[in-house]
Design a protein around this motif. Structure first.
Motif, mmCIF file in Angstrom:
data_model
loop_
_atom_site.group_PDB
_atom_site.id
_atom_site.type_symbol
_atom_site.label_atom_id
_atom_site.label_comp_id
_atom_site.label_asym_id
_atom_site.label_seq_id
_atom_site.Cartn_x
_atom_site.Cartn_y
_atom_site.Cartn_z
ATOM 1 N N GLY A 120 47.512 6.105 89.390
ATOM 2 C CA GLY A 120 48.341 6.684 90.433
ATOM 3 C C GLY A 120 47.754 7.508 91.497
ATOM 4 N N LYS A 121 46.993 8.399 91.132
ATOM 5 C CA LYS A 121 46.050 9.240 92.065
ATOM 6 C C LYS A 121 45.370 8.465 93.105
ATOM 7 C CE LYS A 121 44.574 12.674 89.676
ATOM 8 N NZ LYS A 121 43.899 14.048 89.545
ATOM 9 N N ARG A 122 44.640 7.431 92.366
ATOM 10 C CA ARG A 122 43.714 6.678 93.189
ATOM 11 C C ARG A 122 44.304 5.571 94.145
ATOM 12 N NH1 ARG A 122 40.824 6.320 88.205
ATOM 13 N NH2 ARG A 122 41.641 4.411 88.027
ATOM 14 N N GLN A 123 45.605 5.388 93.721
ATOM 15 C CA GLN A 123 46.301 4.131 94.633
ATOM 16 C C GLN A 123 46.390 4.681 96.029
ATOM 17 O OE1 GLN A 123 49.031 2.774 91.598
ATOM 18 N NE2 GLN A 123 50.428 1.571 93.329
ATOM 19 N N THR A 124 46.084 3.618 96.941
ATOM 20 C CA THR A 124 46.247 4.049 98.506
ATOM 21 C C THR A 124 47.598 3.346 99.033
ATOM 22 O OG1 THR A 124 45.041 2.014 98.752
ATOM 23 C CG2 THR A 124 43.909 4.173 98.750
ATOM 24 N N VAL A 125 48.353 2.822 98.224
ATOM 25 C CA VAL A 125 49.704 1.861 98.662
ATOM 26 C C VAL A 125 50.661 1.961 97.565
ATOM 27 C CG1 VAL A 125 48.735 -0.389 98.107
ATOM 28 C CG2 VAL A 125 50.565 0.036 99.808
ATOM 29 N N TYR A 126 51.845 2.032 97.439
ATOM 30 C CA TYR A 126 52.917 2.103 96.762
ATOM 31 C C TYR A 126 54.030 1.258 97.164
ATOM 32 C CZ TYR A 126 50.648 6.251 94.960
ATOM 33 O OH TYR A 126 49.760 7.176 94.580
ATOM 34 N N THR A 127 54.191 0.041 96.530
ATOM 35 C CA THR A 127 55.110 -0.567 96.944
ATOM 36 C C THR A 127 56.557 -0.463 96.253
ATOM 37 O OG1 THR A 127 54.678 -2.411 95.078
ATOM 38 C CG2 THR A 127 53.397 -2.694 97.115
ATOM 39 N N TYR A 128 57.666 -1.142 96.611
ATOM 40 C CA TYR A 128 58.935 -0.619 95.834
ATOM 41 C C TYR A 128 58.796 -1.433 94.509
ATOM 42 C CZ TYR A 128 60.443 0.448 100.571
ATOM 43 O OH TYR A 128 60.794 1.265 101.643
ATOM 44 N N LYS A 185 49.761 -9.790 101.381
ATOM 45 C CA LYS A 185 48.687 -9.076 100.885
ATOM 46 C C LYS A 185 49.212 -7.643 100.274
ATOM 47 C CE LYS A 185 45.074 -9.585 104.451
ATOM 48 N NZ LYS A 185 44.321 -9.131 105.713
ATOM 49 N N THR A 186 50.373 -7.566 100.264
ATOM 50 C CA THR A 186 50.945 -6.204 99.832
ATOM 51 C C THR A 186 51.770 -6.649 98.596
ATOM 52 O OG1 THR A 186 53.052 -6.323 101.238
ATOM 53 C CG2 THR A 186 50.997 -4.556 101.766
ATOM 54 N N ARG A 187 51.956 -7.813 98.254
ATOM 55 C CA ARG A 187 52.725 -8.463 97.330
ATOM 56 C C ARG A 187 52.260 -7.939 95.797
ATOM 57 N NH1 ARG A 187 53.993 -13.364 94.818
ATOM 58 N NH2 ARG A 187 52.094 -14.246 95.359
ATOM 59 N N MET A 239 50.811 -10.190 106.186
ATOM 60 C CA MET A 239 50.573 -8.678 105.916
ATOM 61 C C MET A 239 51.530 -8.498 104.439
ATOM 62 S SD MET A 239 48.714 -7.138 107.460
ATOM 63 C CE MET A 239 47.414 -8.064 108.108
ATOM 64 N N ILE A 240 52.592 -9.323 104.353
ATOM 65 C CA ILE A 240 53.722 -8.991 103.337
ATOM 66 C C ILE A 240 52.724 -9.810 102.111
ATOM 67 C CG2 ILE A 240 55.682 -10.144 102.483
ATOM 68 C CD1 ILE A 240 56.794 -9.876 105.078
ATOM 69 N N ARG A 244 57.251 0.997 91.997
ATOM 70 C CA ARG A 244 58.067 2.186 91.380
ATOM 71 C C ARG A 244 59.084 1.565 90.183
ATOM 72 N NH1 ARG A 244 59.735 7.182 92.948
ATOM 73 N NH2 ARG A 244 58.118 7.337 94.223
#
Lengths: 195, 95
Positions: free
Chosen positions: A83-91, A23-25, A20-21, A94
């Motif tokens: 940004g509006k279409r993004q379904t995930v925001y990682t640190y 996949k979000t990297r 999972m980490i 930002r």
């Protein structure tokens, strides 16, 4: 994915966490647009200014840089819509975004500070651009962008220590090494689904 | 040495652990994103998210993007603390 408590071993737990980490990297890597857009825009502006200055009597060839003003809006609108279409925001997302917005503010202040001394703009903007470029490479773990940032800094020094004939060419060279090469590598990786 | 029973039972399940692992690495994630990454069914995912929310491990916000509702999940300080404790227990258990 099932929700089975009894059958899950410690090793399976570790595997789920690392999967999972992983996949979000790499979320931000899917964004070669800004690198290619600014790479080409600044390349065209800098070469036009150079050629205009060399082969005409016009005394304000720097006026071509006004093209970067609508460029900022294009970049901001693209980023906002993405940004509006993004379904995930990682640190990292930002951090990446604020790194480049900070650069934008610094670049605007630099224009104000150097107003009337525009011949020095290339040297200072390269030094300044090295920071977000290198840092972005570190954030997304992308070596080509880190090298690009180092090239910005090196070319800033070259620009400072060379004469007016060579100095203006450091900006287009920096665009190739700092934005366009990493941008096309990213685009290729996006197409291949590696990011 | 930690035993299997020391592991947080709320986190020691495949789907809930996957949800929290995703949220540990993100500032926020939409329901659709978590569903895509975990491959879970919407019904099952919804149940597990509710359990984690009720335990205070995550917060859930509903918002609209245009005319479409979106569910946004974020990890809480408690969830982060429990996840870190779970990983520590897991390390001890594997040793």
């Amino acid at each position: 994915m099932e929700n089975n408590i009894k059958k899950m071993s410690g090793e399976e737990s570790i595997k789920i966490i690392t999967d999972m980490i992983e996949k979000t990297r790499c979320n931000i890597k899917q964004g070669s647009f800004h690198l290619l857009f600014w790479g080409w825009l600044v390349l065209i502006c800098s070469l036009t200014e150079y050629l205009w200055g060399q082969f005409s009597n016009y005394d304000k060839p720097w006026i071509v840089w006004l093209l970067t003003v609508p460029g900022v809006f294009v970049s901001l609108i693209y980023g906002f819509n993405k940004g509006k279409r993004q379904t995930v925001y990682t640190y990292a997302d930002r951090l990446y975004m604020w790194t480049w917005l900070s650069f934008l503010v610094s670049a605007i202040i630099l224009v104000v500070l150097l107003w009337g001394k525009m011949q020095y703009m290339g040297t200072y903007i390269l030094m300044l651009a090295g920071f977000p470029t290198f840092l972005s490479g570190v954030i997304i773990k992308f070596r080509a962008l880190m090298i690009g940032g180092l090239c910005f800094w090196a070319l800033s020094l070259v620009s400072h220590f060379t004469g007016p004939d060579i100095s203006p060419l450091t900006v287009p060279v920096a665009m190739f090494t700092g934005y366009l090469i990493p941008g096309y590598i990213l685009k290729k990786e996006e197409k291949n689904g590696n990011v | 040495m930690a035993t299997f029973s020391d592991l947080d039972s709320l986190l020691h399940s495949q789907l809930r652990l996957a949800i929290v692992s995703i949220l540990m690495n993100t500032e926020s994630a939409e329901f659709t994103y978590i569903k895509e990454q975990t491959g879970a069914t919407a019904g099952n995912l919804s149940i597990q998210i509710t359990k984690l929310r009720d335990a205070g491990y995550i917060t859930v916000k509903k918002k609209f993007k245009g005319n479409y509702p979106h569910t946004l999940c974020m990890i809480t300080a408690l969830g982060r603390e429990r996840f870190e404790a779970y990983v520590d227990s897991l390390r001890d258990y594997i040793k």
